[in-house]
Design a protein around this motif. Structure first.
Motif, PDB file in Angstrom:
ATOM      1  N   THR A 272       0.859  -1.190   0.000  1.00  0.00           N
ATOM      2  CA  THR A 272       0.000   0.000   0.000  1.00  0.00           C
ATOM      3  C   THR A 272       0.887   1.230   0.000  1.00  0.00           C
ATOM      4  O   THR A 272       2.072   1.168   0.327  1.00  0.00           O
ATOM      5  N   GLU A 298      -8.131  -7.910   0.280  1.00  0.00           N
ATOM      6  CA  GLU A 298      -8.196  -6.949   1.379  1.00  0.00           C
ATOM      7  C   GLU A 298      -7.758  -7.662   2.658  1.00  0.00           C
ATOM      8  O   GLU A 298      -8.539  -8.362   3.305  1.00  0.00           O
ATOM      9  N   SER A 302      -8.122  -3.255   9.347  1.00  0.00           N
ATOM     10  CA  SER A 302      -8.801  -1.987   9.621  1.00  0.00           C
ATOM     11  C   SER A 302      -9.878  -1.682   8.595  1.00  0.00           C
ATOM     12  O   SER A 302     -10.713  -0.799   8.807  1.00  0.00           O
ATOM     13  N   VAL A 303      -9.849  -2.371   7.468  1.00  0.00           N
ATOM     14  CA  VAL A 303     -10.882  -2.197   6.448  1.00  0.00           C
ATOM     15  C   VAL A 303     -11.959  -3.241   6.701  1.00  0.00           C
ATOM     16  O   VAL A 303     -11.731  -4.449   6.541  1.00  0.00           O
ATOM     17  N   GLN A 308     -14.320   1.852   2.101  1.00  0.00           N
ATOM     18  CA  GLN A 308     -13.199   2.345   2.897  1.00  0.00           C
ATOM     19  C   GLN A 308     -11.894   2.422   2.091  1.00  0.00           C
ATOM     20  O   GLN A 308     -11.013   3.211   2.432  1.00  0.00           O
ATOM     21  N   ARG A 309     -11.792   1.563   1.061  1.00  0.00           N
ATOM     22  CA  ARG A 309     -10.595   1.619   0.203  1.00  0.00           C
ATOM     23  C   ARG A 309     -11.068   1.494  -1.247  1.00  0.00           C
ATOM     24  O   ARG A 309     -11.561   0.456  -1.670  1.00  0.00           O
ATOM     25  N   GLY A 358      -8.947   6.330   0.660  1.00  0.00           N
ATOM     26  CA  GLY A 358      -7.941   5.520   1.328  1.00  0.00           C
ATOM     27  C   GLY A 358      -6.722   5.302   0.452  1.00  0.00           C
ATOM     28  O   GLY A 358      -6.442   6.077  -0.472  1.00  0.00           O
ATOM     29  N   HIS A 359      -6.028   4.218   0.746  1.00  0.00           N
ATOM     30  CA  HIS A 359      -4.770   3.937   0.058  1.00  0.00           C
ATOM     31  C   HIS A 359      -4.927   2.744  -0.889  1.00  0.00           C
ATOM     32  O   HIS A 359      -5.544   1.747  -0.506  1.00  0.00           O
TER      33      HIS A 359
END
Length: 628
Positions: A272, A298, A302-303, A308-309, A358-359
């Protein structure tokens, strides 16, 4: 077309591994240059060198630099073995899709410090091109290469073509059957008409692994490089972001499934970049299409929900897809998609992950050149040419191996000229020029399969036997069999061809020359039949005997000889019969009774006495004395 794929560099002495759980039945591993069968540390059986057409064996200059036996040996093909040499590997006749994996190393095995230039083809299609000088690391440590191709013949030809006078070489060959539906992509044509050549395959967040690098399992024997070799860190760090490697803390699901069997290990690590794009640059060849496969999972705890991403995948400036991995498959689950890049004009291919929310994250990328299968020689003509190779005893130095006409970027077999059919579905043989090649043998009757042959020159060799009837193709215009040892009659079928040049001089032919063939010289062509003492029937040759035709006795002559033979045989039988009967009669004994024999004896004595008295009376009468 020159194809130089991005090979897998073999920089370490980590054991090479091949999957032990291939779901298909066929797999073969050849230790090129090896003299004994062996089994490696992972229980993979390796055959000693086999299925090759020629060449010689050698060992790398520093064997201790390589861990496995199949990496220490090699087979090379000096120019004395011909320009083209092949491994012809048997495969299931039912056909299917295969992965070919090779290991190639030079390591100055010949002490010449000159890495060779040569090409490699698979089933008549050029796939790899090696040009001297090789990079030092490649030359010394070797490289792995692989590709996927369809195959439906009993034998797969992997051929090597010398550039200039260099000697091609190979250290190992592995052929493994895979799922026929593996690596699908959209194309208006049948996917079986393409070969996928690996131009780069990397994993993110870990070091290289797979065959040649580690003992990690991959059902398709794929090797995976580290993405660090392709990543442009300057793009990421210029935006003040840092690159971060992450690892899965839970088991990955939906991996190692048909048809591609992507390994679970691929999704256990990822890269990432905090708030900045990730960009990779892949070396390619221009003017080809490429198949990209992207791999995601994924694995960040945290996701926990969709949105979220989110990031965009941009290829050569084109936004090809917006990706939300969690939305697609949830957490700790493999997610893949592919994209085809068409007709590249540059020698690099850019892959960029642009953050949206997000990243961006990525687990790996694969890049394959989509190479159209080259035209191959028509199957029946392959049969004819291989039969001709055997019957003419064509020497190894002429390199008559593999497909007679393909790849089209190479020369055909030495002395052979080919051209495509009108519908461009196959290549066919149009000319064979093997004059003064020291050939010994005969012309196979399977030359009749060469239905597009225009010119045949086998002059000044030591060939014998009959001229086959199958040589009389309608397409044939030039025929030169002069200065050989051909025997028998000139076949009638030659008269059905379009011959304009016929040179049969200085052979051992006999019989009557077909008038239609002789007329070639009358109608503007050229014909030479001199030096054949047994030929007759056309000027300036002598006349043929009575009842003689072009291929020997005529039907009338054969009938006349048959009747004459029958008459002579009949007379002979009658004579034998007559003498046998006469002999039997002269040997009869009737066995007369004793009384008849005695009476006959008395009668005979009486007749003799009577005769004596008559003689005495005649004598006295002559003297004038008459008894009283």
């Amino acid at each position: 077309m020159s194809i130089l794929p991005l090979f897998f560099f073999f920089f370490s002495l980590i054991p090479s591994f091949l999957s032990l759980s291939n779901p298909f039945n066929y797999s073969i591993h050849i230790d090129c240059g090896g003299h004994v069968n062996s089994t490696d540390a992972f229980r993979i059986p390796w055959l000693s060198d086999t299925f090759y057409s020629g060449g010689a064996t050698s060992v790398v200059s520093e064997p201790l630099h390589f861990l496995h036996q199949q990496e220490k040996t090699l087979r090379y093909f000096p120019i004395s073995s011909g320009k083209k040499n092949c491994y012809s590997i048997p495969t299931p006749t039912a056909g299917g899709r295969y992965m070919l994996r090779t290991f190639t190393v030079y390591d100055n095995f010949d002490g010449k410090s000159h890495s060779p230039s040569f090409d490699v083809s698979v089933e008549g299609t050029l796939v790899f091109s090696w040009r001297s000088p090789w990079p030092e690391s490649v030359s010394r440590s070797g490289v792995y290469s692989d590709l996927f191709f369809y195959h439906d013949k009993p034998v797969a030809d992997v051929c090597f073509y010398s550039i200039a006078t260099d000697s091609p070489l190979i250290s190992s060959l592995e052929l493994t059957e895979i799922d026929p539906n593996a690596y699908p992509f959209e194309t208006p044509k049948n996917r079986s008409t393409f070969i996928l050549i690996n131009y780069g395959r990397f994993t993110s967040g870990s070091d290289k692994w797979g065959p040649g690098f580690s003992n990690d399992t991959d059902f398709l024997s794929r090797s995976w490089l580290s993405d660090a070799e392709f990543r442009l860190e300057s793009v990421t760090t210029a935006n003040g972001a840092t690159i971060k490697a992450i690892s899965a803390i839970k088991s990955i699901i939906n991996a190692e499934k048909s048809p591609n069997y992507f390994p679970k290990k691929l999704y256990e690590t990822a890269i990432t970049a905090g708030g900045a794009p990730l960009e990779y640059e892949l070396p390619v060849d221009a003017k080809l299409d490429y198949l990209l496969w992207f791999h995601f999972a994924e694995i960040d705890v945290s996701v926990t929900k969709a949105g979220q991403r989110v990031f965009d995948v941009v290829v050569n400036g084109e936004n090809v897809r917006r990706v939300d991995v969690y939305k697609e498959v949830g957490g700790f689950s493999a997610f893949d998609f592919s994209h085809v890049v068409k007709n590249l004009s540059s020698t690099t291919l850019s892959v960029r992950l642009e953050p949206v929310v997000g990243h961006p994250v990525i687990c790996g990328v694969e890049n394959y050149a989509i190479v159209p299968v080259d035209l191959t020689t028509a199957p029946d003509q392959v049969v004819g040419m291989r039969a001709l190779k055997a019957s003419l005893h064509v020497p190894d130095r002429m390199g008559w191996n593999g497909d007679p006409c393909s790849p089209t970027v190479w020369d055909a077999w030495e002395g052979v000229t080919c051209h495509p059919t009108k519908n461009e579905s196959y290549l066919v043989v149009s000319q064979i020029d093997l004059g003064s090649q020291g050939l010994k043998g005969y012309i196979s009757d399977q030359i009749g399969f060469l239905t597009n042959l225009v010119s045949l020159n086998l002059s000044s060799n030591s060939l014998g036997g009959d001229i086959p009837a199958g040589l009389g193709q309608k397409s044939l215009v030039k025929l030169d069999l002069s200065d050989n040892k051909f025997t028998g009659f000139i076949p009638d079928t030659l008269t059905s061809s379009s011959l304009q040049l016929v040179l049969l001089n200085n052979n051992l032919l006999e019989g009557k020359v077909p008038e239609e063939l002789y007329s070639v010289g009358v109608h503007g062509g050229a014909i030479d039949l001199s030096g054949n003492k047994g030929l007759c029937g056309v000027p300036p040759l002598p006349d043929c005997p009575l009842f003689w035709r072009k291929d020997g006795l005529s039907t009338g002559g054969k009938i006349a000889i048959g009747i004459s033979s029958l008459v002579i045989l009949s007379i002979l039988v009658l004579v034998i019969y007559y003498f046998c009967i006469k002999r039997k009669r002269s040997n009869y004994d009737f066995g007369l009774p004793h009384e008849l024999v005695s009476l006959s004896s008395k009668r005979n004595r009486y007749q003799r006495q009577k005769s004596l008295m008559a003689l005495e009376l005649e004598s006295q009468h002559a003297k004038g004395y008459i008894p009283t």
